[in-house]
Design a protein around this motif. Structure first.
Motif, PDB file in Angstrom:
ATOM      1  N   LYS A   1       0.800  -1.258  -0.112  1.00  0.00           N
ATOM      2  CA  LYS A   1       0.065   0.013  -0.198  1.00  0.00           C
ATOM      3  C   LYS A   1       0.915   1.477  -0.138  1.00  0.00           C
ATOM      4  CE  LYS A   1      -3.762   1.839   2.756  1.00  0.00           C
ATOM      5  NZ  LYS A   1      -3.255   3.445   2.962  1.00  0.00           N
ATOM      6  N   GLU A   2       1.677   1.362   0.825  1.00  0.00           N
ATOM      7  CA  GLU A   2       2.863   2.473   0.976  1.00  0.00           C
ATOM      8  C   GLU A   2       3.419   2.724  -0.226  1.00  0.00           C
ATOM      9  OE1 GLU A   2       2.424   0.292   4.808  1.00  0.00           O
ATOM     10  OE2 GLU A   2       2.806  -0.184   3.021  1.00  0.00           O
ATOM     11  N   MET A   3       4.085   1.415  -0.941  1.00  0.00           N
ATOM     12  CA  MET A   3       4.457   1.731  -2.437  1.00  0.00           C
ATOM     13  C   MET A   3       3.619   2.552  -3.626  1.00  0.00           C
ATOM     14  SD  MET A   3       6.737  -1.937  -2.209  1.00  0.00           S
ATOM     15  CE  MET A   3       7.303  -1.842  -3.587  1.00  0.00           C
ATOM     16  N   PHE A   4       2.271   1.877  -3.477  1.00  0.00           N
ATOM     17  CA  PHE A   4       1.387   2.654  -4.233  1.00  0.00           C
ATOM     18  C   PHE A   4       1.110   3.859  -4.206  1.00  0.00           C
ATOM     19  CE2 PHE A   4      -0.423  -2.091  -4.828  1.00  0.00           C
ATOM     20  CZ  PHE A   4      -0.161  -2.111  -6.205  1.00  0.00           C
ATOM     21  N   GLU A   5       0.918   4.325  -2.839  1.00  0.00           N
ATOM     22  CA  GLU A   5       0.626   5.402  -2.440  1.00  0.00           C
ATOM     23  C   GLU A   5       1.591   6.678  -2.788  1.00  0.00           C
ATOM     24  OE1 GLU A   5      -3.153   4.899   0.759  1.00  0.00           O
ATOM     25  OE2 GLU A   5      -0.904   5.485   1.544  1.00  0.00           O
ATOM     26  N   SER A   6       3.211   6.167  -2.940  1.00  0.00           N
ATOM     27  CA  SER A   6       3.967   6.977  -3.211  1.00  0.00           C
ATOM     28  C   SER A   6       3.890   7.279  -4.762  1.00  0.00           C
ATOM     29  CB  SER A   6       5.417   6.554  -2.900  1.00  0.00           C
ATOM     30  OG  SER A   6       5.621   5.159  -3.747  1.00  0.00           O
ATOM     31  N   VAL A   7       3.090   6.582  -5.434  1.00  0.00           N
ATOM     32  CA  VAL A   7       3.284   6.609  -6.937  1.00  0.00           C
ATOM     33  C   VAL A   7       2.073   7.082  -7.580  1.00  0.00           C
ATOM     34  CG1 VAL A   7       3.280   5.338  -9.115  1.00  0.00           C
ATOM     35  CG2 VAL A   7       4.926   4.664  -7.309  1.00  0.00           C
ATOM     36  N   ILE A   8       0.738   6.905  -6.767  1.00  0.00           N
ATOM     37  CA  ILE A   8      -0.366   7.083  -7.502  1.00  0.00           C
ATOM     38  C   ILE A   8      -1.555   7.731  -6.178  1.00  0.00           C
ATOM     39  CG2 ILE A   8      -0.434   5.594  -9.476  1.00  0.00           C
ATOM     40  CD1 ILE A   8      -2.329   3.647  -7.677  1.00  0.00           C
ATOM     41  N   GLY A   9      -0.968   8.184  -5.269  1.00  0.00           N
ATOM     42  CA  GLY A   9      -1.903   8.597  -4.190  1.00  0.00           C
ATOM     43  C   GLY A   9      -2.657   7.514  -3.386  1.00  0.00           C
ATOM     44  N   GLN A  10      -3.672   7.955  -2.926  1.00  0.00           N
ATOM     45  CA  GLN A  10      -4.580   7.192  -1.912  1.00  0.00           C
ATOM     46  C   GLN A  10      -5.005   5.918  -2.738  1.00  0.00           C
ATOM     47  OE1 GLN A  10      -8.152   8.837  -0.635  1.00  0.00           O
ATOM     48  NE2 GLN A  10      -8.662   7.339   0.838  1.00  0.00           N
ATOM     49  N   VAL A  11      -4.827   4.681  -1.858  1.00  0.00           N
ATOM     50  CA  VAL A  11      -5.519   3.646  -2.148  1.00  0.00           C
ATOM     51  C   VAL A  11      -5.924   2.811  -0.899  1.00  0.00           C
ATOM     52  CG1 VAL A  11      -3.701   2.916  -4.113  1.00  0.00           C
ATOM     53  CG2 VAL A  11      -3.365   2.047  -1.991  1.00  0.00           C
ATOM     54  N   LYS A  12      -6.938   2.032  -1.093  1.00  0.00           N
ATOM     55  CA  LYS A  12      -7.615   1.272   0.120  1.00  0.00           C
ATOM     56  C   LYS A  12      -7.126   0.079   0.009  1.00  0.00           C
ATOM     57  CE  LYS A  12     -12.015   4.034  -0.458  1.00  0.00           C
ATOM     58  NZ  LYS A  12     -13.481   4.004  -0.863  1.00  0.00           N
ATOM     59  N   GLN A  13      -7.090  -0.634   1.225  1.00  0.00           N
ATOM     60  CA  GLN A  13      -6.435  -2.169   1.336  1.00  0.00           C
ATOM     61  C   GLN A  13      -7.547  -2.750   2.457  1.00  0.00           C
ATOM     62  OE1 GLN A  13      -2.533  -3.465   1.438  1.00  0.00           O
ATOM     63  NE2 GLN A  13      -2.842  -3.954   3.424  1.00  0.00           N
ATOM     64  N   PRO A  14      -8.748  -3.271   2.190  1.00  0.00           N
ATOM     65  CA  PRO A  14      -9.700  -3.966   3.026  1.00  0.00           C
ATOM     66  C   PRO A  14      -8.989  -5.099   3.511  1.00  0.00           C
ATOM     67  CG  PRO A  14     -10.278  -4.195   0.855  1.00  0.00           C
ATOM     68  CD  PRO A  14      -9.348  -3.203   0.765  1.00  0.00           C
ATOM     69  N   THR A  15      -9.470  -5.690   4.560  1.00  0.00           N
ATOM     70  CA  THR A  15      -9.078  -7.229   5.155  1.00  0.00           C
ATOM     71  C   THR A  15      -9.577  -7.986   4.205  1.00  0.00           C
ATOM     72  OG1 THR A  15     -10.681  -7.366   6.565  1.00  0.00           O
ATOM     73  CG2 THR A  15      -8.742  -6.135   7.580  1.00  0.00           C
ATOM     74  N   HIS A  16      -8.933  -9.243   4.334  1.00  0.00           N
ATOM     75  CA  HIS A  16      -9.373 -10.542   3.679  1.00  0.00           C
ATOM     76  C   HIS A  16     -10.908 -10.730   4.132  1.00  0.00           C
ATOM     77  CE1 HIS A  16      -8.758 -13.347   6.801  1.00  0.00           C
ATOM     78  NE2 HIS A  16      -9.321 -14.079   5.905  1.00  0.00           N
ATOM     79  N   ILE A  17     -11.248 -10.559   5.268  1.00  0.00           N
ATOM     80  CA  ILE A  17     -12.593 -10.835   5.723  1.00  0.00           C
ATOM     81  C   ILE A  17     -13.478  -9.993   5.201  1.00  0.00           C
ATOM     82  CG2 ILE A  17     -13.921 -10.915   7.913  1.00  0.00           C
ATOM     83  CD1 ILE A  17     -11.817 -12.973   7.902  1.00  0.00           C
ATOM     84  N   GLU A  18     -13.112  -8.730   5.181  1.00  0.00           N
ATOM     85  CA  GLU A  18     -14.149  -7.794   4.464  1.00  0.00           C
ATOM     86  C   GLU A  18     -14.334  -8.095   2.951  1.00  0.00           C
ATOM     87  OE1 GLU A  18     -12.843  -3.571   7.228  1.00  0.00           O
ATOM     88  OE2 GLU A  18     -11.708  -4.265   5.345  1.00  0.00           O
ATOM     89  N   GLN A  19     -13.295  -8.578   2.459  1.00  0.00           N
ATOM     90  CA  GLN A  19     -13.358  -8.986   1.035  1.00  0.00           C
ATOM     91  C   GLN A  19     -14.268 -10.165   0.534  1.00  0.00           C
ATOM     92  OE1 GLN A  19      -9.136  -9.335  -0.346  1.00  0.00           O
ATOM     93  NE2 GLN A  19      -8.923  -7.174  -0.274  1.00  0.00           N
ATOM     94  N   LYS A  20     -14.623 -11.061   1.602  1.00  0.00           N
ATOM     95  CA  LYS A  20     -14.971 -12.313   1.185  1.00  0.00           C
ATOM     96  C   LYS A  20     -16.593 -12.348   0.835  1.00  0.00           C
ATOM     97  CE  LYS A  20     -14.246 -15.945   3.890  1.00  0.00           C
ATOM     98  NZ  LYS A  20     -14.186 -17.025   5.106  1.00  0.00           N
ATOM     99  N   ALA A  21     -17.270 -11.267   0.983  1.00  0.00           N
ATOM    100  CA  ALA A  21     -18.710 -11.110   0.605  1.00  0.00           C
ATOM    101  C   ALA A  21     -18.805 -10.890  -0.898  1.00  0.00           C
ATOM    102  CB  ALA A  21     -19.462 -10.047   1.291  1.00  0.00           C
ATOM    103  N   GLY A  22     -19.532 -11.703  -1.716  1.00  0.00           N
ATOM    104  CA  GLY A  22     -19.858 -11.353  -3.084  1.00  0.00           C
ATOM    105  C   GLY A  22     -18.908 -12.276  -3.993  1.00  0.00           C
ATOM    106  N   ALA A  23     -19.201 -12.056  -5.352  1.00  0.00           N
ATOM    107  CA  ALA A  23     -18.306 -12.940  -6.092  1.00  0.00           C
ATOM    108  C   ALA A  23     -16.829 -12.446  -6.210  1.00  0.00           C
ATOM    109  CB  ALA A  23     -18.736 -12.556  -7.622  1.00  0.00           C
TER     110      ALA A  23
END
Length: 346
Positions: free
Chosen positions: A204-226
């Motif tokens: 996340k830190e590497m991305f933000e140094s290049v393109i600004g803000q990014v989100k990183q949800p936990t894998h639990i938050e990602q499990k819902a849906g396809a």
């Protein structure tokens, strides 16, 4: 089916091996090959029949999309509709490398099974000499998830692929141990604020140094849906014995081992080298740095299957930097189970 495992490195004349691999892929067959992260199981991504063989060989759920690998920058526009400025910045900073970017897919170009019914596709350019040479000689996109049975630890050596898939695929290009050891970071760049769908070596830190803000949800938050990217929904990376997470605290780990052994369990411990003196039945070290832990994680999980352990204790780490990727894989291997003092096997 006989599975050939062919050594390809700088000390071996591998021209014939690459030619055989390209011929197999062009005929709609599967070839396993190393990347800088883990070994991939490849099929030509425009060949629906070939791509379906990946799912069959791995026992992979059909709604789990595949990552497409390319060997040159120019190929990208053949498969995606829009390459944003942020995507171009990420390509400039991190390709070739352990980064998969999610784009809107062009219709009717890639095999339908690659995207699992989604309107997006994940694409990356690996930074491994064998992978790049194979892709550039082939000149076609290659769909390639990790080259293991679905749900098992990902392979970081050619022998791991052979253990899982011998008799199911015709060829393994064995380029030795992979370097990074956890799969590529997956980031969705179709959103206004990009979202990391799977953490990896590009943080996340590497991305933000290049393109600004990014989100990183936990894998639990990602499990819902396809799942929009590989590894978001299903249990992964699990050895045969159940895995339980535990804090990296020597006294706590020592007490846990004693309690489990008193209950009749055989315990494999995955931990830093400094924990070796503890009285586990088997000990496999992650190493002492986060980079070591990432590189050794899957190898250590696989090593448990060569023992008679019926419980695996795995020490955790913080989630800064590549620690997010390590914890993502550990939590999935354990099904988010933690060891507690009132332990009852789940």
């Amino acid at each position: 089916m006989e599975t050939q495992r062919l050594i390809v490195d700088n000390n071996v004349d591998s021209k014939k091996s690459y030619s055989q691999a390209v011929d197999l892929l062009n005929r709609g067959e599967l070839v396993a090959f190393p990347t800088e992260t883990v070994y991939g199981l490849g099929a030509v991504a425009t060949n629906e029949t070939a791509v379906k063989k990946i799912y069959a060989a791995k026992g992979r759920p059909s709604d789990n999309p595949l990552i497409v690998h390319i060997g040159t920058f120019d190929e990208l526009e053949n498969y995606v509709d829009n390459i944003s400025d942020k995507a171009r910045k990420c390509m400039g900073a991190f390709w070739p490398g352990p980064l998969t970017m999610i784009f809107k897919v062009k219709p009717n170009v890639l095999a339908a099974s690659v995207t699992a019914g989604l309107d997006t596709v994940g694409i990356r350019m690996p930074n491994h000499p064998v992978a790049l040479k194979l892709l550039q000689k082939l000149g076609k996109p290659v769909a390639a998830p990790s080259a293991n049975r679905s749900g098992k630890p990902s392979p970081t050596e050619g022998i791991h692929v052979e253990q899982d898939l011998a008799g199911k695929i015709p060829m393994i290009l064995d380029g030795g141990a992979t370097g990074i050891g956890v799969e590529s970071t997956v980031i969705d760049l179709t959103l206004e604020t990009p979202v990391i769908l799977r953490p990896g070596a590009i943080t996340k830190e590497m991305f933000e140094s290049v393109i600004g803000q990014v989100k990183q949800p936990t894998h639990i938050e990602q499990k819902a849906g396809a799942p929009r990217a590989p590894g978001m929904k299903y249990t992964h990376y699990a050895p045969n014995a159940p895995v339980y997470l535990i804090e990296q605290d020597e006294q706590q780990v020592s007490e846990a081992i004693k309690e489990l052994q008193q209950q009749g369990h055989k315990v494999a411990l995955l931990a830093p080298q400094s924990f070796e003196h503890l009285n586990s039945d088997w000990f496999f070290t992650f190493g002492d740095s986060k980079q070591d832990m990432a590189a050794n994680l899957f190898h250590a999980l696989r090593a448990c299957d060569l023992t008679a352990a019926d419980i695996v204790l795995a020490t955790v780490t913080s989630t800064d930097g590549v620690g997010a990727a390590i914890m993502n894989r550990l939590e999935k291997s354990a099904g988010s189970k933690w060891y507690t003092k009132d332990f009852q096997e789940q």
